[in-house]
Design a protein around this motif. Structure first.
Motif, PDB file in Angstrom:
ATOM      1  N   GLY A   1     -33.857  26.800  49.928  1.00 13.85           N
ATOM      2  CA  GLY A   1     -32.542  27.014  49.319  1.00 13.85           C
ATOM      3  C   GLY A   1     -32.550  26.823  47.821  1.00 13.85           C
ATOM      4  O   GLY A   1     -31.852  27.543  47.087  1.00 13.85           O
ATOM      5  N   MET A   2     -33.320  25.863  47.327  1.00 13.00           N
ATOM      6  CA  MET A   2     -33.393  25.667  45.877  1.00 13.00           C
ATOM      7  C   MET A   2     -33.991  26.889  45.200  1.00 13.00           C
ATOM      8  O   MET A   2     -33.548  27.296  44.118  1.00 13.00           O
ATOM      9  CB  MET A   2     -34.219  24.408  45.563  1.00 13.00           C
ATOM     10  CG  MET A   2     -33.497  23.106  45.862  1.00 13.00           C
ATOM     11  SD  MET A   2     -34.367  21.640  45.234  1.00 13.00           S
ATOM     12  CE  MET A   2     -35.675  21.464  46.455  1.00 13.00           C
ATOM     13  N   LEU A   3     -34.973  27.499  45.841  1.00 16.53           N
ATOM     14  CA  LEU A   3     -35.587  28.704  45.279  1.00 16.53           C
ATOM     15  C   LEU A   3     -34.644  29.898  45.383  1.00 16.53           C
ATOM     16  O   LEU A   3     -34.509  30.691  44.441  1.00 16.53           O
ATOM     17  CB  LEU A   3     -36.897  29.003  46.000  1.00 16.53           C
ATOM     18  CG  LEU A   3     -37.977  27.924  45.879  1.00 16.53           C
ATOM     19  CD1 LEU A   3     -39.100  28.173  46.881  1.00 16.53           C
ATOM     20  CD2 LEU A   3     -38.531  27.870  44.464  1.00 16.53           C
TER      21      LEU A   3
ATOM     22  N   ALA B   1     -40.898  31.389  36.298  1.00 18.33           N
ATOM     23  CA  ALA B   1     -41.229  31.071  37.689  1.00 18.33           C
ATOM     24  C   ALA B   1     -41.962  29.744  37.807  1.00 18.33           C
ATOM     25  O   ALA B   1     -41.682  28.948  38.718  1.00 18.33           O
ATOM     26  CB  ALA B   1     -42.066  32.201  38.290  1.00 18.33           C
ATOM     27  N   ASP B   2     -42.886  29.477  36.899  1.00 19.59           N
ATOM     28  CA  ASP B   2     -43.633  28.222  36.969  1.00 19.59           C
ATOM     29  C   ASP B   2     -42.714  27.021  36.813  1.00 19.59           C
ATOM     30  O   ASP B   2     -42.883  25.995  37.490  1.00 19.59           O
ATOM     31  CB  ASP B   2     -44.722  28.187  35.891  1.00 19.59           C
ATOM     32  CG  ASP B   2     -45.890  29.103  36.229  1.00 19.59           C
ATOM     33  OD1 ASP B   2     -46.035  29.474  37.411  1.00 19.59           O
ATOM     34  OD2 ASP B   2     -46.656  29.446  35.306  1.00 19.59           O
ATOM     35  N   GLU B   3     -41.738  27.139  35.920  1.00 17.08           N
ATOM     36  CA  GLU B   3     -40.802  26.028  35.725  1.00 17.08           C
ATOM     37  C   GLU B   3     -39.932  25.826  36.957  1.00 17.08           C
ATOM     38  O   GLU B   3     -39.703  24.684  37.392  1.00 17.08           O
ATOM     39  CB  GLU B   3     -39.909  26.308  34.509  1.00 17.08           C
ATOM     40  CG  GLU B   3     -38.905  25.180  34.238  1.00 17.08           C
ATOM     41  CD  GLU B   3     -37.997  25.485  33.055  1.00 17.08           C
ATOM     42  OE1 GLU B   3     -37.263  24.568  32.637  1.00 17.08           O
ATOM     43  OE2 GLU B   3     -38.013  26.637  32.560  1.00 17.08           O
ATOM     44  N   VAL B   4     -39.462  26.924  37.548  1.00 12.30           N
ATOM     45  CA  VAL B   4     -38.650  26.836  38.760  1.00 12.30           C
ATOM     46  C   VAL B   4     -39.441  26.160  39.878  1.00 12.30           C
ATOM     47  O   VAL B   4     -38.940  25.249  40.554  1.00 12.30           O
ATOM     48  CB  VAL B   4     -38.196  28.242  39.213  1.00 12.30           C
ATOM     49  CG1 VAL B   4     -37.582  28.189  40.610  1.00 12.30           C
ATOM     50  CG2 VAL B   4     -37.195  28.825  38.223  1.00 12.30           C
ATOM     51  N   VAL B   5     -40.686  26.584  40.060  1.00 15.61           N
ATOM     52  CA  VAL B   5     -41.517  26.022  41.127  1.00 15.61           C
ATOM     53  C   VAL B   5     -41.807  24.550  40.878  1.00 15.61           C
ATOM     54  O   VAL B   5     -41.657  23.708  41.777  1.00 15.61           O
ATOM     55  CB  VAL B   5     -42.833  26.828  41.251  1.00 15.61           C
ATOM     56  CG1 VAL B   5     -43.827  26.101  42.164  1.00 15.61           C
ATOM     57  CG2 VAL B   5     -42.555  28.227  41.771  1.00 15.61           C
ATOM     58  N   ASP B   6     -42.202  24.199  39.663  1.00 17.02           N
ATOM     59  CA  ASP B   6     -42.552  22.805  39.361  1.00 17.02           C
ATOM     60  C   ASP B   6     -41.364  21.874  39.565  1.00 17.02           C
ATOM     61  O   ASP B   6     -41.502  20.793  40.155  1.00 17.02           O
ATOM     62  CB  ASP B   6     -43.065  22.690  37.928  1.00 17.02           C
ATOM     63  CG  ASP B   6     -44.454  23.296  37.745  1.00 17.02           C
ATOM     64  OD1 ASP B   6     -45.126  23.540  38.760  1.00 17.02           O
ATOM     65  OD2 ASP B   6     -44.850  23.530  36.595  1.00 17.02           O
TER      66      ASP B   6
ATOM     67  N   MET C   1     -38.317  17.741  42.582  1.00 17.45           N
ATOM     68  CA  MET C   1     -37.092  17.247  43.222  1.00 17.45           C
ATOM     69  C   MET C   1     -37.312  16.996  44.707  1.00 17.45           C
ATOM     70  O   MET C   1     -36.855  15.987  45.260  1.00 17.45           O
ATOM     71  CB  MET C   1     -35.959  18.259  43.016  1.00 17.45           C
ATOM     72  CG  MET C   1     -35.460  18.372  41.591  1.00 17.45           C
ATOM     73  SD  MET C   1     -34.166  19.626  41.436  1.00 17.45           S
ATOM     74  CE  MET C   1     -32.871  18.891  42.434  1.00 17.45           C
ATOM     75  N   PHE C   2     -38.017  17.926  45.358  1.00 13.00           N
ATOM     76  CA  PHE C   2     -38.234  17.811  46.790  1.00 13.00           C
ATOM     77  C   PHE C   2     -39.054  16.564  47.116  1.00 13.00           C
ATOM     78  O   PHE C   2     -38.698  15.784  48.018  1.00 13.00           O
ATOM     79  CB  PHE C   2     -38.940  19.067  47.295  1.00 13.00           C
ATOM     80  CG  PHE C   2     -39.131  19.098  48.783  1.00 13.00           C
ATOM     81  CD1 PHE C   2     -38.107  19.493  49.621  1.00 13.00           C
ATOM     82  CD2 PHE C   2     -40.358  18.753  49.349  1.00 13.00           C
ATOM     83  CE1 PHE C   2     -38.286  19.541  50.998  1.00 13.00           C
ATOM     84  CE2 PHE C   2     -40.541  18.795  50.724  1.00 13.00           C
ATOM     85  CZ  PHE C   2     -39.505  19.187  51.553  1.00 13.00           C
ATOM     86  N   LEU C   3     -40.141  16.353  46.390  1.00 13.36           N
ATOM     87  CA  LEU C   3     -40.998  15.207  46.679  1.00 13.36           C
ATOM     88  C   LEU C   3     -40.382  13.896  46.217  1.00 13.36           C
ATOM     89  O   LEU C   3     -40.684  12.836  46.782  1.00 13.36           O
ATOM     90  CB  LEU C   3     -42.369  15.411  46.040  1.00 13.36           C
ATOM     91  CG  LEU C   3     -43.200  16.552  46.643  1.00 13.36           C
ATOM     92  CD1 LEU C   3     -44.551  16.661  45.957  1.00 13.36           C
ATOM     93  CD2 LEU C   3     -43.373  16.377  48.154  1.00 13.36           C
ATOM     94  N   GLN C   4     -39.524  13.951  45.210  1.00 13.10           N
ATOM     95  CA  GLN C   4     -38.811  12.735  44.795  1.00 13.10           C
ATOM     96  C   GLN C   4     -37.965  12.202  45.951  1.00 13.10           C
ATOM     97  O   GLN C   4     -37.823  11.003  46.132  1.00 13.10           O
ATOM     98  CB  GLN C   4     -37.912  13.045  43.595  1.00 13.10           C
ATOM     99  CG  GLN C   4     -37.172  11.831  43.036  1.00 13.10           C
ATOM    100  CD  GLN C   4     -38.116  10.844  42.356  1.00 13.10           C
ATOM    101  OE1 GLN C   4     -39.168  11.236  41.862  1.00 13.10           O
ATOM    102  NE2 GLN C   4     -37.750   9.575  42.347  1.00 13.10           N
ATOM    103  N   ARG C   5     -37.450  13.130  46.749  1.00 12.75           N
ATOM    104  CA  ARG C   5     -36.628  12.730  47.895  1.00 12.75           C
ATOM    105  C   ARG C   5     -37.478  12.411  49.131  1.00 12.75           C
ATOM    106  O   ARG C   5     -37.202  11.431  49.842  1.00 12.75           O
ATOM    107  CB  ARG C   5     -35.633  13.852  48.239  1.00 12.75           C
ATOM    108  CG  ARG C   5     -34.958  13.727  49.605  1.00 12.75           C
ATOM    109  CD  ARG C   5     -34.111  12.469  49.711  1.00 12.75           C
ATOM    110  NE  ARG C   5     -33.535  12.332  51.039  1.00 12.75           N
ATOM    111  CZ  ARG C   5     -34.128  11.734  52.066  1.00 12.75           C
ATOM    112  NH1 ARG C   5     -35.366  11.213  51.916  1.00 12.75           N
ATOM    113  NH2 ARG C   5     -33.520  11.636  53.228  1.00 12.75           N
TER     114      ARG C   5
END
Length: 220
Positions: free
Chosen positions: A170-172, A191-196, A201-205
């Motif tokens: 969903g974030m993508l 794209a690289d910034e969006v992916v990073d 954010m995902f792994l922070q959670r």
């Protein structure tokens, strides 16, 4: 060699495959331009350059043609997404591969056009949405199984791996797909910034505190 004679001399199997593909391609164009409900079988035959009888020999209904298109979308998804989410690789590397594959898929006008048609027509033809979901779910399940595996291994802490998988996608989608779906250009982020940032954010959670900085699973 005379081209027309070569064509006429083609085997029935090749002519059959060529007619079928021409019909599917014509359906893709017309369905995307006008919607599933606004296209007749006669119009499909004309657009495909085949006789009405040939069309009905290949497909009895528009629904059959649409389902064949769905199978094409399924093959496109399988080709775009990684065939295997390797549990022994670093989790950030795997998520990066998945994220870039999703963004690359969004760059295909045919795929996005198909989604737009799906949204427009599923209100009147609910079976369209149901069949598309059946195509998408196996692809999503691959990511769900991967997140489940890493949670079991103590790398991640996803109490609901299905929810986590949809959050990641969903974030993508928010940054790449949905702007296009409402007639806007994708948001102006590399794209690289969006992916990073999505992975961060995902792994922070979801990354377990004790495994931060590790991110791999013992393959043995």
């Amino acid at each position: 060699m005379n081209v027309s004679r070569a064509s006429n001399g083609a085997s029935p199997k090749l002519r059959h495959a060529g007619s079928r593909q021409a019909i599917i391609e014509a359906a893709g164009r017309l369905f995307l331009e006008r919607g599933f409900g606004s296209v007749s079988m006669d119009e499909l035959a004309a657009a495909a350059g085949v006789a009405r009888r040939t069309l009905y020999n290949q497909f009895a209904t528009k629904e059959e043609i649409f389902r064949e298109m769905l199978r094409g979308v399924s093959r496109q998804l399988e080709a775009a997404l990684p065939t295997g989410l390797e549990p022994h690789r670093d989790v950030e590397d795997v998520l990066r591969v998945v994220a870039h594959a999703i963004l690359e898929l969004h760059r295909h006008p045919e795929y996005c056009g198909f989604l737009r048609m799906l949204v427009a027509d599923s209100r009147h033809f609910p079976w369209i949405a149901e069949e598309f979901a059946a195509v998408m779910e196996p692809q999503t399940e691959r990511l769900v199984h991967y997140l489940t595996h890493l949670t079991t291994a103590g790398i991640l802490d996803c109490h609901n791996p299905s929810l986590a998988a949809h959050q990641f996608m969903g974030m993508l989608n928010e940054l790449s797909l949905w702007p296009w779906m409402i007639g806007r250009e994708s948001l102006p982020f590399a794209a690289d910034e969006v992916v990073d940032e999505t992975i961060r954010m995902f792994l922070q959670r979801y990354r377990r505190l004790q495994s931060r900085g590790v991110g791999t699973v013992d393959a043995g």
